[in-house]
Write an enzyme that holds these catalytic residues in place. Structure first.
Site, PDB file in Angstrom:
ATOM      1  N   GLU A 172       8.846  -6.094 -18.988  1.00 49.40           N
ATOM      2  CA  GLU A 172       9.784  -5.091 -18.466  1.00 49.40           C
ATOM      3  C   GLU A 172      10.076  -5.472 -17.024  1.00 49.40           C
ATOM      4  OE1 GLU A 172      11.172  -2.815 -20.123  1.00 49.40           O
ATOM      5  OE2 GLU A 172       9.911  -2.501 -21.884  1.00 49.40           O
TER       6      GLU A 172
ATOM      7  N   CYS B  33      13.894   0.230 -11.412  1.00 49.92           N
ATOM      8  CA  CYS B  33      14.404  -0.947 -12.134  1.00 49.92           C
ATOM      9  C   CYS B  33      15.828  -0.657 -12.605  1.00 49.92           C
ATOM     10  CB  CYS B  33      13.503  -1.282 -13.312  1.00 49.92           C
ATOM     11  SG  CYS B  33      13.167   0.130 -14.366  1.00 49.92           S
TER      12      CYS B  33
END
Ligand code: NAD
Length: 517
Positions: A271, A305
């Site tokens: 991720e 993110c």
């Protein structure tokens, strides 16, 4: 100058049983904290730059004990029926519910995100626990029709082993929580290496785990090894005793993890970084788009993110939208994240401020025109504050392809949806993306196979703030991993295909004949 309440900070730390500047262990296994014999890691308050605590980290022997304990816990835990595992996860979720405010304050103190977002982060852990409780009764395999008479063919899912969770500073409990809540339900045990920038929140979480699991069949399923990426992180990724690494962080870190784990044919859920765009078409609801862009770009000080880093505006609305955005940026209150009036707290570290400064230098050098912000702020001695920033950029600027982990938004103008989609997809990362439009055809085009190439594609919703019910993750340099809801659980288990013959013949598949004698 930011008004910082020193006593409040000391009170928050005291919920962890430590004094400001005190020492605490970052090594826990078999249901207890143990002395760590590795280097001492210091953690700082990003609002003031002051030392919060000194954390003991593991040396190799401590690390090995933690892994062995996690393996022993796995051997017990894998045989506990999944619904009973779900019951433990339910209790964990409930304790996070009870402790939500304490934990949110600690996140806000150590990470610097504003309280409302820190509360949202703990809520995300609670939500994924709730999801996992239901999941514990739905770890379904499938039954297929065998081509052979009197045969059964089916798949089943078994626990995998010790899951190594490597987490980033920006979501110090929610993102690792997406992993551990699901992994535990799947019958795995956890070895967690949190970010070296946010160790205290992981220590607080470990205490919650121990409170729920000690004295139960789940005792020891959580182990914690706080330490630097270069030592403790490397130990995890190189360790064949850990079949699955869930790694959240920068693309650079993820490439290293992919290489090392791939070499030992382990599994990795990666991720990694994003470079997320919002496209606003001429027909969009501009009020909606404006609110989404401000939250996406300025929220968490641009340290998600999924933060909005690129704004792609259709020509007709571009000048108006930029004017309104600049105006909105002017009213963002920057300051102490623990103060309820603050909308943007500090960056995480002095290094992050350097990254912002270097990024701005590069943007200017490559021809970007700063429309708002661009400066490092001296709001509080020792604090890591910067201005939220809007830049008019050109798609050809190489710096626009990078994820600068700070509140910098590149604005571009395009003529059409096609051009906007091309620009959206023209970066190495592929995490989150949004289109604002009222046109059904444009929205459907955007979500079609020739539309956004990202793991997350939204319509009239910003790039950040995902719910846990969907599988979360991104494509290309973002790593391809999926976590949290939907069927992301499958990565945390091993699949087994089984054939049972309940007849007296031995027919071979594909009609193959092999008769002896
Ligand atoms: P980082 O890459 O600096 O560190 C992340 C983690 O990796 C830390 O725990 C670190 O110690 C560890 N690490 C570093 N080198 C390692 C190595 N060689 N071996 C093993 N572990 C190692 O990232 P960060 O600054 O903490 O976080 C910000 C980054 O994380 C951004 O790029 C952001 O986009 C990304 N992120 C992605 C997601 C997602 O779900 N896609 C979520 C949150 C953050």
């Amino acid at each position: 100058m930011v008004a910082v309440e020193t006593q409040r900070r000391a009170d928050i730390l005291s919920t962890l049983g430590i004094e400001v500047g005190g020492s605490v262990s970052g090594v826990a296994y078999a249901g207890a904290f143990e002395e760590g014999h590795g280097e001492i890691l210091e953690t700082f308050d990003p609002t003031t730059g002051q030392l919060l605590a000194c954390v003991q980290t593991p040396n190799q022997a401590d690390y090995d004990r933690a892994v062995e304990a996690a393996r022993e816990a796995f051997v017990r835990w894998r045989t506990v029926p999944a619904p009973r595992r779900g019951e433990i996860v339910r209790q964990l979720g409930n304790l996070f519910r009870e402790r939500k405010e304490d934990l949110a304050r600690l996140i806000s103190l150590e990470n610097g995100k504003i309280l409302s977002e820190a509360r949202g982060e703990v809520q995300e852990v609670i939500d994924v626990c709730d999801f996992a409780v239901g999941l514990s009764r739905q770890l379904y395999g499938r039954e297929m029709h065998s081509e052979r008479a009197e045969h059964r063919l089916f798949e089943q899912w078994h626990p995998l082993g010790v899951v190594g969770i490597i987490s980033a500073f920006n979501f110090p409990v929610a993102v690792p929580g997406w992993g551990w809540a699901i992994a535990l339900t799947c019958g795995d045990s956890i070895l967690w290496k949190p970010s070296e920038l946010t160790p205290l929140i992981s220590i607080a979480a470990q205490r919650v785990f121990q409170q729920v699991t000690n004295g139960t069949e789940a005792e020891g399923i959580f182990s914690l090894v706080v330490g630097p990426g270069a030592t403790t992180g490397e130990a995890l990724i190189n360790d064949p005793r850990i079949p699955l690494i869930q790694a959240t962080g920068s693309c650079r870190m993820g490439q290293r993890v992919a290489e090392v784990v791939g070499k030992r044919t382990g599994r990795a859920i990666l991720e990694l970084g994003g470079n997320n765009a919002v496209i606003v078409l001429d027909d969009a609801d501009l009020d909606l788009a404006l609110r989404a862009v401000v939250f996406g770009a300025v929220g968490t000080a641009g340290q998600r993110c999924t933060s909005t880093r690129r704004l792609i505006l259709q020509r007709g609305i571009a000048p108006t939208f930029v004017d309104r955005l600049v105006h909105a940026y002017g009213s963002v209150s920057i300051g102490d994240p623990l103060d309820g009036r603050t909308l943007m707290g500090p960056l995480i570290s002095a290094r992050a401020v350097d990254g912002f400064r270097d990024g701005m230098d590069e943007i200017r050098r490559q021809g970007g025109n700063v429309l708002y912000g661009g400066r490092v702020l001296d709001l509080q001695p020792g604090g890591y504050f910067v201005e939220p920033t809007i830049v008019r950029s050109h798609a050809s600027m190489p710096v626009c392809a990078e994820e600068i982990f700070a509140p910098i938004l590149h604005a571009f103008e395009v003529a059409s949806l096609d051009e906007a989609v091309e620009l959206n997809n023209a970066v190495p990362q592929g995490l989150s993306s949004s289109l604002f439009t009222r046109d059904l055809r444009a929205a459907s085009e955007w979500l079609s196979a020739r539309g956004s190439d990202c793991g997350i594609a939204n319509v009239n919703v910003g790039t950040s703030g995902a719910e846990i019910g969907g599988a979360f993750g991104g494509e290309k340099a973002t790593g391809g991993g999926r976590q949290a809801g939907s069927d992301a659980w499958k990565a945390y288990m091993r699949r087994q295909t089984c054939t049972v013959n309940y007849g007296s013949g031995l027919p071979l598949a594909q009609g193959v004949r092999f008769e002896v004698g």
